[in-house]
Design a protein around this motif. Structure first.
Motif, short mmCIF file in Angstrom:
data_model
loop_
_atom_site.label_atom_id
_atom_site.label_comp_id
_atom_site.label_asym_id
_atom_site.label_seq_id
_atom_site.Cartn_x
_atom_site.Cartn_y
_atom_site.Cartn_z
N HIS A 223 0.84 -1.20 0.00
CA HIS A 223 0.00 0.00 0.00
C HIS A 223 0.88 1.25 0.00
O HIS A 223 0.69 2.17 -0.81
CB HIS A 223 -0.90 -0.05 1.25
N LEU A 224 1.88 1.27 0.88
CA LEU A 224 2.76 2.44 0.96
C LEU A 224 3.56 2.60 -0.34
O LEU A 224 3.78 3.72 -0.81
CB LEU A 224 3.72 2.31 2.15
N CYS B 283 8.07 -5.47 -2.82
CA CYS B 283 7.47 -5.62 -1.50
C CYS B 283 7.61 -7.06 -1.02
O CYS B 283 7.23 -8.00 -1.72
CB CYS B 283 6.00 -5.24 -1.57
N SER C 175 7.09 -9.96 2.21
CA SER C 175 6.29 -10.29 3.38
C SER C 175 7.11 -11.19 4.30
O SER C 175 7.74 -12.15 3.83
CB SER C 175 5.03 -11.04 2.95
N ASP D 145 3.24 -10.31 12.08
CA ASP D 145 3.30 -9.66 10.77
C ASP D 145 4.49 -8.72 10.65
O ASP D 145 4.83 -8.01 11.60
CB ASP D 145 2.01 -8.89 10.52
N ARG E 71 5.55 5.37 6.12
CA ARG E 71 5.54 4.30 7.11
C ARG E 71 5.53 4.85 8.53
O ARG E 71 5.00 4.26 9.46
CB ARG E 71 6.81 3.45 6.88
N ASP E 72 6.14 6.02 8.71
CA ASP E 72 6.36 6.56 10.04
C ASP E 72 5.67 7.91 10.19
O ASP E 72 6.30 8.92 10.49
CB ASP E 72 7.87 6.66 10.29
N HIS E 73 4.35 7.90 9.93
CA HIS E 73 3.50 9.09 10.17
C HIS E 73 3.93 10.33 9.39
O HIS E 73 3.71 11.45 9.85
CB HIS E 73 3.45 9.41 11.68
N PHE F 271 1.22 6.89 7.97
CA PHE F 271 0.64 5.71 8.62
C PHE F 271 1.58 5.22 9.72
O PHE F 271 2.78 5.49 9.66
CB PHE F 271 0.47 4.57 7.61
N GLU G 257 3.11 2.22 10.28
CA GLU G 257 3.38 0.92 9.65
C GLU G 257 4.82 0.49 9.89
O GLU G 257 5.39 -0.22 9.06
CB GLU G 257 3.10 0.99 8.13
N ARG G 258 5.39 0.93 11.00
CA ARG G 258 6.77 0.53 11.30
C ARG G 258 6.82 -0.94 11.65
O ARG G 258 5.85 -1.48 12.20
CB ARG G 258 7.31 1.34 12.47
N ASP H 176 7.59 -3.88 13.92
CA ASP H 176 7.74 -4.06 15.36
C ASP H 176 9.18 -4.49 15.68
O ASP H 176 9.72 -5.38 15.01
CB ASP H 176 6.76 -5.18 15.72
#
Ligand SMILES: Cc1ncc(COP(=O)(O)O)c(C=O)c1O
Length: 303
Positions: free
Chosen positions: A2-3, A116, A118, A130, A149-151, A164, A166-167, A169
């Motif tokens: 998405h990003l 991308c 996964s 994830d 990814r980082d706002h 977003f 989306e970092r 973890d």
């Protein structure tokens, strides 16, 4: 993904050419970006997008070609790169199943403008939850992905994009870091298992995976084709063998996409292949005895 699509400027009114023979996560981000997935049929040998059909699907609204390296086999990135460059559209790889795979000696993820990956637990390099990554060749696109990814941050509390959270973890990153040095050995084991399956199934009535000569397939999945699928799945299950179907319903036939008006789309190769495929057990720790057991169960049905 998405990003990656947002970073590439893909949005409402745009079209992205991709395949319907894949997991829905290939198309979802296209739809979430407000664009329209345009499904093109697959090559009957590799099950990947057929580059010969891509050019016909290009319109003035096309913004990207998004091939999937399905089952761990790279799509034909050479011809796809050439078409993408000629029509000035992005080439974005769905490399979710293809970590470590190579096309003409180059790693998947190093050829497209963006790619991308996964790290979902079941993938060749799996976290304990994830996780994913975007790689690419275009520094400005990568910087944009990193920012989204980082706002959308430029400094700690300054944001020049609406981004977003989306970092990755940190715990997942630590696990992936510990597993990464083993990936090459695991990939070699998968490839050796595939060779053994190929030998054991050589003269029986199933289609074993085709490995294109200029790629390194990493066998995320080992997928055969049979005209007797129901009987095959029942028999394998009765012998305690976990077999699957990746994927039973092509995306243009999914209720979610039928609702979006894809009812008239016809993809004969995709539809035929989806009705015949069976994924046999494939993971690095398989033993020779287990592979022989699975192969003999397949032969009992296929003859
Ligand atoms: C081909 C393909 N694309 C995309 C994805 C999405 O990956 P994730 O679940 O990490 O978002 C997956 C797996 O889930 C996949 O198999």
């Amino acid at each position: 993904m998405h990003l990656a699509l947002l970073a590439a400027g893909i949005g409402p009114g745009d079209q992205v050419i991709t395949t319907a023979h894949t997991f829905i996560a290939t198309a979802e981000p296209i739809s979430h970006a407000g664009a329209m997935p345009v499904f093109v049929d697959i090559d009957p040998q590799t099950y990947n997008i057929d580059p010969n059909r891509v050019e016909d699907a290009i319109t003035p609204r096309t913004k990207a070609i998004l091939p999937v390296h399905l089952y761990g086999q790279p799509a034909l990135l050479g011809p796809l790169r050439e078409i993408a460059s000629r029509y000035k559209v992005w080439l974005i790889e769905d490399a979710a199943q293809a970590v470590g795979a190579e096309y003409q000696g180059r790693r998947c993820g190093a050829i497209g403008d963006l790619a991308c990956f996964s790290f979902y637990p079941g993938k060749n390099l799996g976290a304990y939850g994830d996780a994913g990554a975007v790689t690419g060749n275009d520094e400005s696109l990568l910087a944009k992905v990193a920012k989204l990814r980082d706002h959308g941050r430029t400094t700690k509390y300054e944001h020049d994009e609406i981004g977003f959270g989306e970092r990755m973890d940190a715990l997942q990153a630590a696990i992936l870091r510990a597993k990464l040095p083993h990936l090459e050995d695991w990939t070699k084991a998968r490839r050796a298992h595939a060779r053994l399956y190929n030998e054991l199934l050589a003269d029986c009535d199933v289609v074993t995976p085709f490995e294109s000569p200029d790629v390194r397939h990493v066998y995320h999945l080992y997928v055969i084709r049979t005209s007797r699928r129901v009987a095959m799945l029942e028999h394998l299950q009765s012998k305690g063998i976990g077999a699957g179907i990746h994927y039973p319903i092509p995306l243009h036939r999914q209720p979610a996409y039928l609702k979006q008006g894809y009812g008239d789309v016809s993809l004969p190769v995709t539809e035929r292949v989806a009705g015949e495929i069976v994924s046999l057990p494939m993971y690095p720790e398989l033993t020779r005895e287990q592979i022989e057991y699975v192969a003999s169960a397949v032969r009992e049905v296929a003859g």
